[in-house]
Design a protein around this motif. Structure first.
Motif, PDB file in Angstrom:
ATOM      1  N   LEU A  10       0.727 -11.047   5.114  1.00 19.82           N
ATOM      2  CA  LEU A  10       0.934  -9.772   4.412  1.00 19.82           C
ATOM      3  C   LEU A  10       2.403  -9.594   4.064  1.00 19.82           C
ATOM      4  N   THR A  11       2.649  -8.876   2.978  1.00 18.57           N
ATOM      5  CA  THR A  11       4.027  -8.485   2.666  1.00 18.57           C
ATOM      6  C   THR A  11       4.159  -7.024   3.064  1.00 18.57           C
ATOM      7  N   THR A  12       5.201  -6.729   3.828  1.00 15.30           N
ATOM      8  CA  THR A  12       5.325  -5.378   4.359  1.00 15.30           C
ATOM      9  C   THR A  12       6.772  -4.883   4.285  1.00 15.30           C
ATOM     10  N   THR A  13       6.987  -3.660   4.752  1.00 14.72           N
ATOM     11  CA  THR A  13       8.304  -3.015   4.677  1.00 14.72           C
ATOM     12  C   THR A  13       8.852  -2.810   6.090  1.00 14.72           C
TER      13      THR A  13
ATOM     14  N   SER B  13      18.438   1.180   7.632  1.00 17.29           N
ATOM     15  CA  SER B  13      18.341   1.998   6.421  1.00 17.29           C
ATOM     16  C   SER B  13      18.301   1.187   5.127  1.00 17.29           C
ATOM     17  N   CYS B  14      18.210  -0.156   5.227  1.00 19.16           N
ATOM     18  CA  CYS B  14      18.006  -0.977   4.008  1.00 19.16           C
ATOM     19  C   CYS B  14      16.544  -0.955   3.564  1.00 19.16           C
ATOM     20  N   ILE B  15      15.624  -0.677   4.492  1.00 20.49           N
ATOM     21  CA  ILE B  15      14.176  -0.603   4.214  1.00 20.49           C
ATOM     22  C   ILE B  15      13.731  -1.799   3.344  1.00 20.49           C
ATOM     23  N   CYS B  16      13.928  -2.995   3.845  1.00 24.89           N
ATOM     24  CA  CYS B  16      13.547  -4.214   3.098  1.00 24.89           C
ATOM     25  C   CYS B  16      12.033  -4.248   2.913  1.00 24.89           C
ATOM     26  N   ASP B  17      11.604  -4.365   1.646  1.00 24.69           N
ATOM     27  CA  ASP B  17      10.161  -4.318   1.371  1.00 24.69           C
ATOM     28  C   ASP B  17       9.599  -5.693   1.014  1.00 24.69           C
TER      29      ASP B  17
ATOM     30  N   ASN C 211       5.967   3.061  13.356  1.00 29.24           N
ATOM     31  CA  ASN C 211       5.718   3.256  11.926  1.00 29.24           C
ATOM     32  C   ASN C 211       6.016   1.958  11.166  1.00 29.24           C
ATOM     33  N   GLY C 212       5.150   1.646  10.218  1.00 25.15           N
ATOM     34  CA  GLY C 212       5.356   0.423   9.433  1.00 25.15           C
ATOM     35  C   GLY C 212       4.701  -0.799  10.065  1.00 25.15           C
ATOM     36  N   ILE C 213       4.237  -0.652  11.293  1.00 26.11           N
ATOM     37  CA  ILE C 213       3.505  -1.764  11.930  1.00 26.11           C
ATOM     38  C   ILE C 213       2.096  -1.282  12.287  1.00 26.11           C
TER      39      ILE C 213
ATOM     40  N   PHE D 104      10.397   5.111   0.042  1.00 29.60           N
ATOM     41  CA  PHE D 104       9.510   3.964   0.266  1.00 29.60           C
ATOM     42  C   PHE D 104       8.340   4.402   1.139  1.00 29.60           C
ATOM     43  N   LYS D 105       7.222   3.694   0.998  1.00 33.21           N
ATOM     44  CA  LYS D 105       6.065   3.971   1.854  1.00 33.21           C
ATOM     45  C   LYS D 105       5.991   2.883   2.914  1.00 33.21           C
ATOM     46  N   LEU D 106       5.850   3.308   4.152  1.00 30.74           N
ATOM     47  CA  LEU D 106       5.591   2.343   5.227  1.00 30.74           C
ATOM     48  C   LEU D 106       4.083   2.305   5.420  1.00 30.74           C
ATOM     49  N   LYS D 107       3.549   1.088   5.440  1.00 32.76           N
ATOM     50  CA  LYS D 107       2.105   0.962   5.641  1.00 32.76           C
ATOM     51  C   LYS D 107       1.857   0.100   6.866  1.00 32.76           C
TER      52      LYS D 107
END
Lengths: 124, 389
Positions: free
Chosen positions: B5-8, B13-17, B348-350, B364-367
């Motif tokens: 999967l590709t995730t964020t 605070s760079c929030i690499c997506d 969050n994000g995991i 950005f959206k964390l999923k």
């Protein structure tokens, strides 16, 4: 027990600068009570010339103290020159000796003590 | 069977997506594209269980109900949705709510949000910036992919030759940081010498003789630049003795020579989100949390996604032991250890989702990339506390 064990090492003034450390913050994700995080937190990076002048060796123990408290840390030789400044990452060790001011003057001396665990520092 | 999967990443605070994870049996087995911090975050992520969570939430509600002077603190490492509910709780309890932004950056974020200091996005930086100045900030340790994704190494729309020919990166700090080692130039200043260095830059720009060849080179780069950015860290704010008006004046003068913007180099992944969310809500934050603790103006604290025992000076954090504390955090920390109630939320994000703002304000959206175990998100826990109140 020799007489040297009763004589305290001389103390020197050092300014503490709290700096980020990717190795310490990464270790924090493995757990803030993990050995890796504790080792990365309980250290102070000192200038090469300061260490020579203060007879502190890389990897040896030092005591850092202010009016607010004291901690035993592992001294590390910095790759860079920053005379009179000790670099520490943010953790319970560095916070234990800091005041509310921006500048953080402290005193440092050689120590025969042991680095306390994080639970010991927070009193748990 | 593993799923890719590709995730964020909510590591900074760079929030690499563009993070690629390989998930097998609800566990993250490998991570690509992430920095050391991001990889550690994903690989050490553990699901939570629901055991005891109802009792913990009830206990938290009871503490907040009984408190005469409650406070809410932290919130920089959680989602905007959770921050919004925390603000609702603060309104309900009529209590102070605060994060680390004022402690670390003074009113810098407010100045940026109110356009008193010009700002831009990191995408603008990647596409257009001729010069990046890291002032009192060490991206290599705090936002490790900043230089490679945005500010120094990448090829951008108008910067096809990258760092070799097209970009100049400068570090101004008290010591030669990791960032200083990789950037084109480093200026070592004395503690509190930031304002004097600003004056030296402006003086040389206006025609006064430079104090060194290095300063002359920097001035030439500034004059040459069509677009430059100052990445302001907490070191700059501390060095200015929190006198951010000095920075406002410096930016105004700098913009007489070429276009210059400032991006606050916040460390926590959603500090920018918190400041925007609370400003939008119109709620006054009240007294800064550390001051309120020292002044004994707090008798119960709800701490979300923060570890004040590890990042506030002891004279402040020891006061937490004298009051009731509720801590919501995915991990065990020194602060959860001394808390009266520690509620472990999902990461969050995991395992959880929500919105966050990168350091430049882009949303950005964390999923979730992993479905495992139970546990509740910060948002869900705060919602239940709000309902209980």
């Amino acid at each position: 027990m020799g007489i040297s064990s009763f004589i305290q090492s001389p103390a020197y003034e050092v300014m503490i600068l709290i700096v980020p450390d990717i190795f310490q913050s990464s270790a924090g994700y493995a757990g803030k009570f993990s050995e890796a995080y504790q080792n990365a937190s309980a250290q102070i990076y000192l200038d090469h010339e300061d260490m020579k002048e203060w007879s502190i060796k890389d990897g040896s123990k030092v005591e850092l103290f202010t009016d607010f408290g004291e901690v035993v840390l592992t001294a590390r030789e910095s790759e860079e020159e920053h005379r009179g400044i000790g670099l520490m990452p943010p953790s319970v060790y560095s916070m234990r000796i800091l005041s509310l001011d921006n500048l953080h003057p402290a005193k440092i001396r050689r120590s025969k003590g042991e680095v306390a665990g994080i639970r010991e520092i927070i009193g748990k | 069977m593993s799923t890719k999967l590709t995730t964020t990443c909510p590591g900074c605070s760079c929030i690499c997506d563009d993070i690629e994870v390989s998930v097998e049996d609800s566990k993250i087995k490998s991570v690509s594209n992430a920095c050391r911090k991001g990889a550690a975050l994903f690989l050490n992520a553990k699901p939570q269980s629901n055991d005891g969570i109802d009792d913990e939430i009830d206990e938290a509600i009871e503490i907040l109900r009984r408190a005469k002077k409650p406070a809410i603190f932290g919130l920089d490492n959680t989602t905007i949705e959770a921050q919004q509910i925390a603000i609702e709780i603060a309104k309900e309890l009529d209590c102070l709510i605060d994060d680390y932004s004022r402690i670390l950056y003074g009113d810098l974020l407010d100045l940026v949000l109110s356009s008193k200091i010009p700002t831009c996005t990191l995408d603008d930086v990647r596409d257009r910036a001729d010069i990046s100045i890291f002032w009192g900030s060490d991206a290599m340790n705090s936002q490790p992919r900043h230089l490679s994704k945005f500010s120094y190494f990448p090829r951008g729309e108008h910067k096809q030759k990258g760092w070799e020919f097209d970009r100049h990166a400068v570090v101004i700090d008290l010591y030669r940081s990791s960032s200083a080692k990789v950037c084109s130039e480093f200026f070592k200043i004395d503690q509190g010498g930031d304002a004097a260095f600003m004056d030296a830059i402006l003086g040389t720009l206006s025609g006064k003789p430079p104090s060194s060849k290095e300063l002359l080179r920097l001035i030439n780069e500034i004059k040459k630049a069509n677009f430059g950015v100052i990445f302001a860290g907490s070191g700059l704010i501390s060095g200015l003795n929190r006198d951010t008006e000095k920075l406002v004046g410096f930016m105004e003068k700098l913009n007489e020579y070429s276009e210059f913007c400032t991006i606050p180099m916040v460390k926590a992944y959603n500090m920018r989100g918190f400041v925007e969310t609370i400003n939008d809500s119109g709620l006054e934050r009240g007294e800064p949390f550390p001051q309120a603790l020292v002044n004994q103006d707090v008798d119960a604290a709800l701490i979300v996604g923060a570890d004040p025992l590890s990042d506030l000076p002891f004279p402040v954090s020891r006061k937490l032991r004298e009051i009731k504390t509720i801590v919501i955090d995915p991990r065990t920390t020194p602060t959860t250890e001394i808390a009266d109630v520690a509620i472990h939320s999902v990461i969050n994000g995991i395992f959880g989702e929500g919105s966050v703002r990168r350091m430049d304000g882009v949303e950005f959206k964390l999923k979730p990339c992993c479905i495992a175990g139970g546990g509740l998100s910060d948002e869900a826990i705060l919602k239940r506390i709000m309902e209980g109140l």
